[in-house]
Design an enzyme around this catalytic site. Structure first.
Site, PDB file in Angstrom:
ATOM      1  N   VAL A 208      27.818  20.574 -50.249  1.00 27.65           N
ATOM      2  CA  VAL A 208      27.453  20.212 -51.623  1.00 27.65           C
ATOM      3  C   VAL A 208      25.950  20.377 -51.839  1.00 27.65           C
ATOM      4  O   VAL A 208      25.508  20.897 -52.868  1.00 27.65           O
ATOM      5  CB  VAL A 208      27.869  18.759 -51.926  1.00 27.65           C
ATOM      6  CG1 VAL A 208      27.450  18.361 -53.333  1.00 27.65           C
ATOM      7  CG2 VAL A 208      29.370  18.579 -51.743  1.00 27.65           C
ATOM      8  N   GLU A 209      25.173  19.947 -50.852  1.00 28.55           N
ATOM      9  CA  GLU A 209      23.718  19.936 -51.012  1.00 28.55           C
ATOM     10  C   GLU A 209      23.103  21.325 -50.930  1.00 28.55           C
ATOM     11  O   GLU A 209      22.231  21.663 -51.732  1.00 28.55           O
ATOM     12  CB  GLU A 209      23.083  19.029 -49.936  1.00 28.55           C
ATOM     13  CG  GLU A 209      23.296  17.548 -50.161  1.00 28.55           C
ATOM     14  CD  GLU A 209      22.485  17.016 -51.339  1.00 28.55           C
ATOM     15  OE1 GLU A 209      21.596  17.739 -51.844  1.00 28.55           O
ATOM     16  OE2 GLU A 209      22.727  15.886 -51.774  1.00 28.55           O
ATOM     17  N   SER A 210      23.525  22.127 -49.958  1.00 28.42           N
ATOM     18  CA  SER A 210      22.777  23.356 -49.673  1.00 28.42           C
ATOM     19  C   SER A 210      23.633  24.532 -49.262  1.00 28.42           C
ATOM     20  O   SER A 210      23.081  25.582 -48.908  1.00 28.42           O
ATOM     21  CB  SER A 210      21.788  23.075 -48.537  1.00 28.42           C
ATOM     22  OG  SER A 210      22.508  22.794 -47.336  1.00 28.42           O
TER      23      SER A 210
END
Length: 532
Positions: free
Chosen positions: A143-145
């Protein structure tokens, strides 16, 4: 560890396409061409959010990109271990379903993400198990990166876990000219999990609230809770009024859980990641040149950078950390070579701070090198220097870069045939090969505004002796979507992201004489190792 051709191999039949029956297989092989046992009802087509667009950019995915079929042997599967550790209660609702639909319709994105995850996922899983945290958190870097340790956002969040500078400092992550702990694989993972534990305890031991706070800050979540309490409303995550991005953040993670938990329902076939460490941590004990380290380990500098993305320069920080992550099967050979080399011969670069009166020609003479080599390793296009500027200069331990070395590589041009990749532009390719867009256009009978396509072949003429000042080379350049704020100027944005005003105007076709408008969207290509 056996060498794998790919990691996550899967395909989703698009809505409206012909149905194919997938017969049960008894073979211990996984194929990328698998089809769903059932199709979910076709959802409305919501406009892609900024996160969805950025996620595709992170993996350089085009909607039309095709996957190739592979048949690969099954090994002990880390994904099974991830599934066994899931512990959050999840009931699929509209918000989660919307994210499931998006992920399912982008198998190329998922394939690229899991390919990156192979290097890092085992360490993340081990740490989550050691801390007795929900295994769903192992999917958070997607989700983040998109599991990109060099990921960088317009809000200055960096690394696999997208930590902003202030939070990184609070969590003890070192950030300086040499090194950024927010991109360090092990340090950032430890810091992110520690932060999530703190948020969990701060917000009533509720993991969904902790995740929301990781995205938008504990203050935003606490204010939303107080507002609902004052209105007599429920204070669970799903009942809170939070920033739009945060309201989509937790559903994305829970959607990934559903896809990993039940891949057969969605026609997904996950290629197993071996349930064993990909890397080991080696204590070098001193500063070391990363190019030498890669040579001693028998790997490329790009592979070394992928495991050690925290280092900003060709050498590690003289004050530490002095550890390197290496593939398990390369560590012994590296340590044997390291033991043969005295500490003073482990660094072939020095940091020189420019003083008034310094010139490139004078520095070249002082360090027995050439002006062109100093320009190349420091990404300089001219000869102007300013007091306080820092340059990397070669030491006598790097004879290939010394001017009096008779065996130094000649600065001759060689022809390269380059096949355009998804996400490429003339500017991106020019940065990869240290040429200009004007040169690329001229060599290939194009205009500087010409569109190029994946698979297209380009001719590039490049000097054979090429050295770079950062370990990842072109791998450290990331596309950043920036929204203009009140008071912004081209010069201020260029200074913030360490790019040139001319670059910003070229990337965005904007008139430098016109004032930027708040809310205007700009595309930037940022070298994440240069942004402090």
């Amino acid at each position: 560890m056996p060498k794998k051709t790919s990691l996550l191999l899967m395909s989703m039949a698009l809505y409206g396409c012909a149905h194919f029956d997938k017969s049960a297989s008894t073979s211990e092989n996984y194929s990328i061409l698998s089809f769903p046992k059932r199709l979910i009802g076709q959802p409305a087509k919501p406009e892609l959010s900024e996160w969805h667009r950025d996620s595709l950019d992170m993996c350089l995915i085009h909607e039309t990109e095709q996957l190739t079929e592979f048949a690969l042997p099954v090994s002990v599967n880390l994904w099974d271990r991830v599934r066994d550790g899931f512990s959050l209660d999840t009931e699929i609702n509209r918000r989660i379903q919307q994210e499931i639909d998006w992920y399912s319709k982008h198998p190329s994105y998922m394939a690229r993400v899991s390919e990156r995850a192979e290097k890092y996922l085992h360490y993340v899983v081990e740490e989550i198990e050691r801390r007795q945290m929900p295994m769903e958190l192992a999917l958070l870097p997607i989700v983040e990166s998109a599991f990109d340790p060099f990921a960088y956002s317009s809000g200055r969040a960096a690394g696999m876990w997208q930590v902003i500078p202030g939070t990184g400092k609070m969590l003890g992550l070192k950030q300086n000219w040499w090194y950024d702990g927010r991109r360090d694989v092990t340090a950032s993972t430890d810091a992110a999990l520690t932060y999530l534990e703190q948020l969990y305890n701060q917000l009533g031991k509720d993991w969904l609230l902790a995740l929301a706070a990781y995205n938008s800050g504990a203050g935003n979540v606490q204010r939303a809770i107080k507002k609902n309490q004052a209105s007599g409303k429920s204070t669970d995550y799903w009942s809170l009024k939070l920033p739009k991005e945060t309201e989509m953040y937790v559903p994305r993670l829970l959607a990934l859980k559903e896809l990993v938990q039940n891949p057969e329902i969605y026609g997904l076939s996950f290629y197993p990641i071996a349930n064993e460490p990909y890397f080991v941590s080696v204590d070098v004990g001193s500063q070391i040149d990363l190019a030498q380290a890669a040579e001693w380990a028998g790997i490329s500098t790009a592979d070394l950078a992928a495991l050690n993305p925290g280092f900003n320069r060709w050498a590690t920080d003289p004050d530490g950390p002095h550890r390197l992550l290496l593939p398990r099967d390369k560590a012994d050979a590296f340590m044997a070579k390291l033991a043969e080399v005295p500490v003073e011969q482990r660094v072939v670069w020095h940091r020189h701070q420019i003083k008034n009166g310094d010139t490139l020609s004078g520095l070249a003479q002082q360090y027995r090198t050439t002006v062109s080599i100093l320009q190349t390793i420091n990404n300089l296009t001219g000869t102007n220097l300013r007091a306080g500027q820092t340059l990397m200069v070669p030491s006598t331990g790097h004879p290939a870069l010394l001017a009096d070395n008779k065996n130094a590589p000649a600065q001759t041009n060689s022809k390269i045939e380059y096949r355009v990749q998804a996400g490429d532009s003339l500017w991106v390719i020019s940065r990869k090969f240290d040429v200009t867009t004007q040169q690329l256009a001229q060599w290939n009978n194009l205009s500087q505004n010409s569109q190029i396509f994946p698979g297209q072949k380009l001719v590039i003429w490049q000097k054979t002796a090429a050295f770079h000042a950062t370990p990842g080379g072109e791998r450290t350049i990331r596309k950043v979507a920036y929204r203009v704020r009140k008071g912004d100027s081209l010069a201020a944005i260029a200074s913030k992201f360490k790019v040139r005003v001319a670059d910003i105007t070229e990337w965005n076709q904007v008139n430098p004489s016109k004032r930027l408008q708040p809310g205007q969207n700009l595309t930037l290509y940022v070298d994440v190792t240069r942004v402090q």
